[in-house]
Design a protein around this motif. Sequence first.
Motif, PDB file in Angstrom:
ATOM      1  N   ASP A  26      -3.394  54.023 113.302  1.00 40.33           N
ATOM      2  CA  ASP A  26      -4.431  55.024 113.557  1.00 40.33           C
ATOM      3  C   ASP A  26      -4.175  55.676 114.910  1.00 40.33           C
ATOM      4  OD1 ASP A  26      -6.681  56.577 113.880  1.00 40.33           O
ATOM      5  OD2 ASP A  26      -8.088  54.895 114.007  1.00 40.33           O
ATOM      6  N   TYR A  27      -3.840  56.964 114.915  1.00 42.95           N
ATOM      7  CA  TYR A  27      -3.628  57.710 116.148  1.00 42.95           C
ATOM      8  C   TYR A  27      -4.836  58.590 116.478  1.00 42.95           C
ATOM      9  CZ  TYR A  27       1.111  56.057 115.551  1.00 42.95           C
ATOM     10  OH  TYR A  27       2.213  55.240 115.400  1.00 42.95           O
ATOM     11  N   GLY A  28      -5.947  58.326 115.805  1.00 40.70           N
ATOM     12  CA  GLY A  28      -7.161  59.092 116.029  1.00 40.70           C
ATOM     13  C   GLY A  28      -7.654  59.121 117.457  1.00 40.70           C
ATOM     14  N   PRO A  29      -7.598  58.004 118.194  1.00 43.27           N
ATOM     15  CA  PRO A  29      -8.098  58.036 119.578  1.00 43.27           C
ATOM     16  C   PRO A  29      -7.394  59.055 120.466  1.00 43.27           C
ATOM     17  CG  PRO A  29      -7.946  55.773 118.820  1.00 43.27           C
ATOM     18  CD  PRO A  29      -7.308  56.629 117.755  1.00 43.27           C
ATOM     19  N   LEU A  46      -4.117  34.956 107.934  1.00 38.93           N
ATOM     20  CA  LEU A  46      -5.211  35.850 107.561  1.00 38.93           C
ATOM     21  C   LEU A  46      -4.711  37.242 107.173  1.00 38.93           C
ATOM     22  CD1 LEU A  46      -7.820  34.921 110.341  1.00 38.93           C
ATOM     23  CD2 LEU A  46      -7.619  34.006 108.018  1.00 38.93           C
ATOM     24  N   ARG A  47      -3.442  37.343 106.768  1.00 40.27           N
ATOM     25  CA  ARG A  47      -2.872  38.663 106.509  1.00 40.27           C
ATOM     26  C   ARG A  47      -3.590  39.417 105.401  1.00 40.27           C
ATOM     27  NH1 ARG A  47       1.141  35.132 104.462  1.00 40.27           N
ATOM     28  NH2 ARG A  47       1.558  35.351 102.217  1.00 40.27           N
ATOM     29  N   ARG A  48      -4.258  38.708 104.502  1.00 47.34           N
ATOM     30  CA  ARG A  48      -4.983  39.408 103.438  1.00 47.34           C
ATOM     31  C   ARG A  48      -6.116  40.259 104.005  1.00 47.34           C
ATOM     32  NH1 ARG A  48      -1.523  39.438  99.274  1.00 47.34           N
ATOM     33  NH2 ARG A  48      -0.734  37.339  98.827  1.00 47.34           N
ATOM     34  N   GLY A  49      -6.545  39.941 105.223  1.00 42.83           N
ATOM     35  CA  GLY A  49      -7.575  40.759 105.868  1.00 42.83           C
ATOM     36  C   GLY A  49      -7.070  42.127 106.253  1.00 42.83           C
ATOM     37  N   GLY A  50      -5.756  42.245 106.441  1.00 39.92           N
ATOM     38  CA  GLY A  50      -5.085  43.514 106.638  1.00 39.92           C
ATOM     39  C   GLY A  50      -5.666  44.411 107.713  1.00 39.92           C
ATOM     40  N   ALA A  51      -5.709  45.704 107.391  1.00 38.25           N
ATOM     41  CA  ALA A  51      -6.080  46.726 108.371  1.00 38.25           C
ATOM     42  C   ALA A  51      -7.511  46.558 108.861  1.00 38.25           C
ATOM     43  CB  ALA A  51      -5.894  48.114 107.768  1.00 38.25           C
ATOM     44  N   ASN A  52      -8.435  46.158 107.996  1.00 40.02           N
ATOM     45  CA  ASN A  52      -9.832  46.027 108.420  1.00 40.02           C
ATOM     46  C   ASN A  52      -9.985  44.926 109.453  1.00 40.02           C
ATOM     47  OD1 ASN A  52     -10.732  48.106 106.765  1.00 40.02           O
ATOM     48  ND2 ASN A  52     -11.133  46.728 105.026  1.00 40.02           N
ATOM     49  N   LEU A  53      -9.333  43.785 109.211  1.00 40.16           N
ATOM     50  CA  LEU A  53      -9.420  42.690 110.172  1.00 40.16           C
ATOM     51  C   LEU A  53      -8.720  43.059 111.471  1.00 40.16           C
ATOM     52  CD1 LEU A  53     -10.199  39.854 110.972  1.00 40.16           C
ATOM     53  CD2 LEU A  53      -8.175  38.991 109.756  1.00 40.16           C
ATOM     54  N   HIS A  54      -7.577  43.715 111.360  1.00 40.21           N
ATOM     55  CA  HIS A  54      -6.848  44.123 112.563  1.00 40.21           C
ATOM     56  C   HIS A  54      -7.684  45.085 113.398  1.00 40.21           C
ATOM     57  CE1 HIS A  54      -3.676  46.233 114.913  1.00 40.21           C
ATOM     58  NE2 HIS A  54      -3.130  45.043 114.932  1.00 40.21           N
ATOM     59  N   GLY A  91     -10.971  45.244 113.435  1.00 42.76           N
ATOM     60  CA  GLY A  91     -12.059  44.483 114.035  1.00 42.76           C
ATOM     61  C   GLY A  91     -11.614  43.679 115.246  1.00 42.76           C
ATOM     62  N   LEU A  92     -10.428  43.103 115.175  1.00 41.32           N
ATOM     63  CA  LEU A  92      -9.911  42.338 116.308  1.00 41.32           C
ATOM     64  C   LEU A  92      -9.681  43.225 117.523  1.00 41.32           C
ATOM     65  CD1 LEU A  92      -7.371  40.051 114.434  1.00 41.32           C
ATOM     66  CD2 LEU A  92      -9.441  39.281 115.619  1.00 41.32           C
ATOM     67  N   GLY A  93      -9.390  44.509 117.266  1.00 37.82           N
ATOM     68  CA  GLY A  93      -9.184  45.437 118.372  1.00 37.82           C
ATOM     69  C   GLY A  93     -10.433  45.662 119.193  1.00 37.82           C
ATOM     70  N   GLY A  94     -11.580  45.348 118.639  1.00 35.75           N
ATOM     71  CA  GLY A  94     -12.834  45.503 119.370  1.00 35.75           C
ATOM     72  C   GLY A  94     -13.192  44.304 120.214  1.00 35.75           C
ATOM     73  N   LEU A  95     -12.382  43.248 120.146  1.00 39.15           N
ATOM     74  CA  LEU A  95     -12.623  42.038 120.928  1.00 39.15           C
ATOM     75  C   LEU A  95     -11.644  41.958 122.087  1.00 39.15           C
ATOM     76  CD1 LEU A  95     -12.982  39.482 117.987  1.00 39.15           C
ATOM     77  CD2 LEU A  95     -14.838  40.644 119.230  1.00 39.15           C
ATOM     78  N   PRO A  96     -12.066  41.488 123.252  1.00 43.86           N
ATOM     79  CA  PRO A  96     -11.137  41.346 124.373  1.00 43.86           C
ATOM     80  C   PRO A  96      -9.960  40.446 123.988  1.00 43.86           C
ATOM     81  CG  PRO A  96     -13.411  41.062 125.112  1.00 43.86           C
ATOM     82  CD  PRO A  96     -13.446  41.090 123.603  1.00 43.86           C
ATOM     83  N   GLY A 104      -8.357  40.283 121.438  1.00 41.73           N
ATOM     84  CA  GLY A 104      -8.500  39.735 120.093  1.00 41.73           C
ATOM     85  C   GLY A 104      -7.216  39.750 119.291  1.00 41.73           C
ATOM     86  N   ARG A 105      -6.494  40.848 119.337  1.00 41.74           N
ATOM     87  CA  ARG A 105      -5.267  40.940 118.543  1.00 41.74           C
ATOM     88  C   ARG A 105      -4.187  40.014 119.086  1.00 41.74           C
ATOM     89  NH1 ARG A 105      -5.403  47.565 117.951  1.00 41.74           N
ATOM     90  NH2 ARG A 105      -6.985  47.626 116.298  1.00 41.74           N
ATOM     91  N   GLY A 106      -4.061  39.928 120.393  1.00 41.80           N
ATOM     92  CA  GLY A 106      -3.090  39.028 120.986  1.00 41.80           C
ATOM     93  C   GLY A 106      -3.401  37.586 120.669  1.00 41.80           C
ATOM     94  N   PHE A 107      -4.663  37.229 120.722  1.00 49.83           N
ATOM     95  CA  PHE A 107      -5.105  35.870 120.407  1.00 49.83           C
ATOM     96  C   PHE A 107      -4.767  35.531 118.956  1.00 49.83           C
ATOM     97  CE2 PHE A 107      -8.434  32.963 118.885  1.00 49.83           C
ATOM     98  CZ  PHE A 107      -8.298  31.917 119.795  1.00 49.83           C
ATOM     99  N   ALA A 108      -5.058  36.450 118.044  1.00 43.15           N
ATOM    100  CA  ALA A 108      -4.785  36.208 116.631  1.00 43.15           C
ATOM    101  C   ALA A 108      -3.286  36.082 116.370  1.00 43.15           C
ATOM    102  CB  ALA A 108      -5.366  37.340 115.789  1.00 43.15           C
ATOM    103  N   ALA A 109      -2.477  36.879 117.060  1.00 43.92           N
ATOM    104  CA  ALA A 109      -1.031  36.810 116.871  1.00 43.92           C
ATOM    105  C   ALA A 109      -0.469  35.494 117.385  1.00 43.92           C
ATOM    106  CB  ALA A 109      -0.364  37.990 117.573  1.00 43.92           C
ATOM    107  N   ARG A 110      -0.931  35.055 118.560  1.00 45.30           N
ATOM    108  CA  ARG A 110      -0.418  33.805 119.133  1.00 45.30           C
ATOM    109  C   ARG A 110      -0.742  32.606 118.271  1.00 45.30           C
ATOM    110  NH1 ARG A 110      -2.083  36.390 123.837  1.00 45.30           N
ATOM    111  NH2 ARG A 110      -4.072  35.256 123.862  1.00 45.30           N
ATOM    112  N   LEU A 111      -1.871  32.653 117.574  1.00 47.71           N
ATOM    113  CA  LEU A 111      -2.277  31.547 116.710  1.00 47.71           C
ATOM    114  C   LEU A 111      -1.756  31.702 115.282  1.00 47.71           C
ATOM    115  CD1 LEU A 111      -5.967  30.905 117.839  1.00 47.71           C
ATOM    116  CD2 LEU A 111      -3.894  29.680 118.503  1.00 47.71           C
ATOM    117  N   ASN A 112      -0.896  32.694 115.078  1.00 43.43           N
ATOM    118  CA  ASN A 112      -0.343  32.964 113.745  1.00 43.43           C
ATOM    119  C   ASN A 112      -1.440  33.231 112.722  1.00 43.43           C
ATOM    120  OD1 ASN A 112       1.787  33.359 111.907  1.00 43.43           O
ATOM    121  ND2 ASN A 112       1.647  31.238 111.184  1.00 43.43           N
ATOM    122  N   LEU A 113      -2.497  33.884 113.170  1.00 45.44           N
ATOM    123  CA  LEU A 113      -3.574  34.256 112.261  1.00 45.44           C
ATOM    124  C   LEU A 113      -3.316  35.633 111.651  1.00 45.44           C
ATOM    125  CD1 LEU A 113      -6.645  33.070 114.368  1.00 45.44           C
ATOM    126  CD2 LEU A 113      -5.558  31.902 112.433  1.00 45.44           C
TER     127      LEU A 113
END
Length: 352
Positions: free
Chosen positions: A187-190, A225-233, A235-240, A242-251
């Motif tokens: 998403d390049y909307g921002p 959690l890859r089935r969560g796909g774009a929506n989960l990704h 949502g994680l972007g809205g958390l401090p 969040g995306r880095g944390f999920a990646a490090r834990l292989n979520l």
Amino acid sequence: MGDRHSGTGYRLPAPPLAALVQWPESFGMRFTVFVDTEEEFDWGTSFSREERGTAHMAAMPEAHARFAAHGVPLTWLIDHPIATCPRSVEILRRLIEDGRSAIGTQLHPWVNPPFEEEVSVYNSFAGNLPAALEEAKLAMLTHAIASAFGTRPLVYRAGRYGIGPNTFAALARLGYRADTSMRARYDYGPDGGPDFSAIPNHAFRTGPDGSIVELPLTTVFTGVLRRGGANLHRGLGGLPRGRGFAARLNLLSRVALTPEDMPLADALEAIRVAAGEGARLLNFSFHSPSVEPGHTPYVRDAADLAAFYRWWDAVFALLARLGVVPASLAELLDAACGAAPSSATAAGAGGL
């Protein structure tokens, strides 16, 4: 296809099931490599009409030879500074003599005449320009490429993936058969650009009367959690962090198929996931200035360049083990145009 955001971006909806390309059985599982073949510029500063250097093209024959050693053709998507540089054109003319590599089009509006717009981030997405100006720039570039190489280009990529509501009509009028401007799940909307969050990896028909085959750049979600796909990704972007944390834990990780800022281990896992989920086409890419140190943030020195090529060597080795075969642009177009759209495979294809 698409609609305006409530802001300044352009949102692309998921393609209808009937538009998905049903690749013929003989196509198997393929991959392709597109090269954003462009001028050298400072990635950390503002856009400039004056930055049109093409010195790195002298390194392109060696790069081509490395890919050719693996049997991999390249499709060079060239912009105005490249298309109007006699030295660059001569280099590329020799390289496409391999009979499988090809030339396509990439539009960087800030260095592509006619120059009528203000240079800005918003206007760096060509699809944000007035329809007549976007088409005028695209027509001028298409003519320059046709004059340089003796044949009209058939595939397009908007620089910065910046398509807009008028792009596909212009492409159809100019004789294009394929587009590879959509970066699936990005998403390049921002920044005022398009939103591809709903775009799958599977090829589909778009544009007037479905005349354009869209070949999205491949993006794969990995992790438990890859089935969560774009929506989960998203949502994680809205958390401090969040995306880095999920990646490090292989979520959950979002992996684009490029050596530029994508670790090798992540790319290999993404390929395994895509193959396991039945992907039929993996679309890789990189920027041409990365073949010479000092032009992009991804290849700053000789060590980075060596790592760049090690990335490709390892990726090609895995693809070969999985039976994933390289495809030329001509092979892609022949297979796509001979394949009827079908909803029969849509459930599997749309999720990739």
